[in-house]
Design an enzyme around this catalytic site. Structure first.
Site, PDB file in Angstrom:
ATOM      1  N   ASP A   1      -6.391   1.255   1.070  1.00 27.39           N
ATOM      2  CA  ASP A   1      -6.418   1.251   2.453  1.00 27.39           C
ATOM      3  C   ASP A   1      -7.849   1.030   2.889  1.00 27.39           C
ATOM      4  OD1 ASP A   1      -8.342   3.406   1.735  1.00 27.39           O
ATOM      5  OD2 ASP A   1      -7.317   5.040   3.109  1.00 27.39           O
TER       6      ASP A   1
ATOM      7  N   LYS B   1       0.656  -1.257   0.019  1.00 33.04           N
ATOM      8  CA  LYS B   1      -0.180  -0.021   0.057  1.00 33.04           C
ATOM      9  C   LYS B   1       0.897   1.091  -0.012  1.00 33.04           C
ATOM     10  CE  LYS B   1      -2.154   1.747   3.452  1.00 33.04           C
ATOM     11  NZ  LYS B   1      -2.748   1.977   4.633  1.00 33.04           N
TER      12      LYS B   1
END
Ligand code: SF4
Length: 220
Positions: A133, A115
């Site tokens: 997220d 991420k």
């Protein structure tokens, strides 16, 4: 899908991360610090830090204890300080003090997951990456835009489905949409610009109404 992003894009033509940074290295540090913390909390801590430190070399010179003094208000600051110093040492040693424009190289750095690497690739280098997220995971599953049991599954769906010209901005629009409208506890469907394009049922069409019971796919 095209209209979904077109409407979000019309409301916010130039979406940006809410993290504050002055260069790519500072962005990388800010994103590492933001794991399980709010952008607002990270910004508070990094304002003074980033006045002092703009390069990996300067971070190495500041040292782990010095860094901790700056970031002790952020959750998990001990391990984050260790990681930031270690990754800064690697950037100095292996990359001439630069942040590599390469997701595979980024995820090899301490404290940098997929991420984080996707955020840096997107925000610093304009890559078409989708940093999933908790907000994107929830919005993707709720709306039906990108369903998946894991963040990686949602990312793969977005990679496949998000059309041009929205691919670079998509992750910002989805995060902001999840943060401010399609909220975890109660989505504010009554003021949602994509209400007619969203597959979530039942919707919350009245301010102050309790969230109806529904399978949301939310992890938060
Ligand atoms: S209609 Fe409601 S559930 Fe659907 S995207 Fe908008 S806020 Fe989220």
């Amino acid at each position: 899908m095209f209209d979904f992003f077109r409407r979000l894009a019309e409301l916010n033509p130039s979406p940006e991360t809410e993290l504050e940074f002055g260069n790519t290295y500072q962005l990388l540090v800010a994103v590492v610090l933001s794991a399980q913390a709010t952008d607002v909390g990270v910004n508070k801590a990094t304002r003074a830090l980033f006045r002092e430190v703009t390069t990996p070399q300067q971070m190495v010179e500041l040292g782990e204890e010095g860094l901790k003094q700056h970031i002790k208000t952020i959750g998990l600051f001990n391990s984050k300080a260790k990681n930031v110093i270690a990754l800064s040492e690697i950037l100095v040693r292996d990359y001439g003090g630069e942040v590599p424009e390469d997701r595979d190289a980024l995820v090899e750095l301490p404290g940098v997951g997929r991420k984080t690497a996707n955020v840096v690739m997107n925000c610093a280098f304009g890559a078409e990456t989708f940093a999933v997220d908790t907000h994107i995971f929830r919005v993707g599953n709720r709306t039906g835009l990108a369903k998946g049991k894991t963040p990686l599954a949602v990312e793969k769906q977005l990679e496949k489905k998000v059309p041009e010209p929205f691919r670079v901005g998509a992750h910002h629009w989805l995060i902001l949409h999840g943060r401010y409208i399609c909220k975890a506890r109660t989505p504010e469907c009554w003021r949602c610009p994509v209400v007619d394009l969203c597959g979530y049922k039942p919707k919350v069409m009245e301010k102050g109404a309790a969230k109806p019971k529904a399978k949301t796919g939310s992890r938060s």
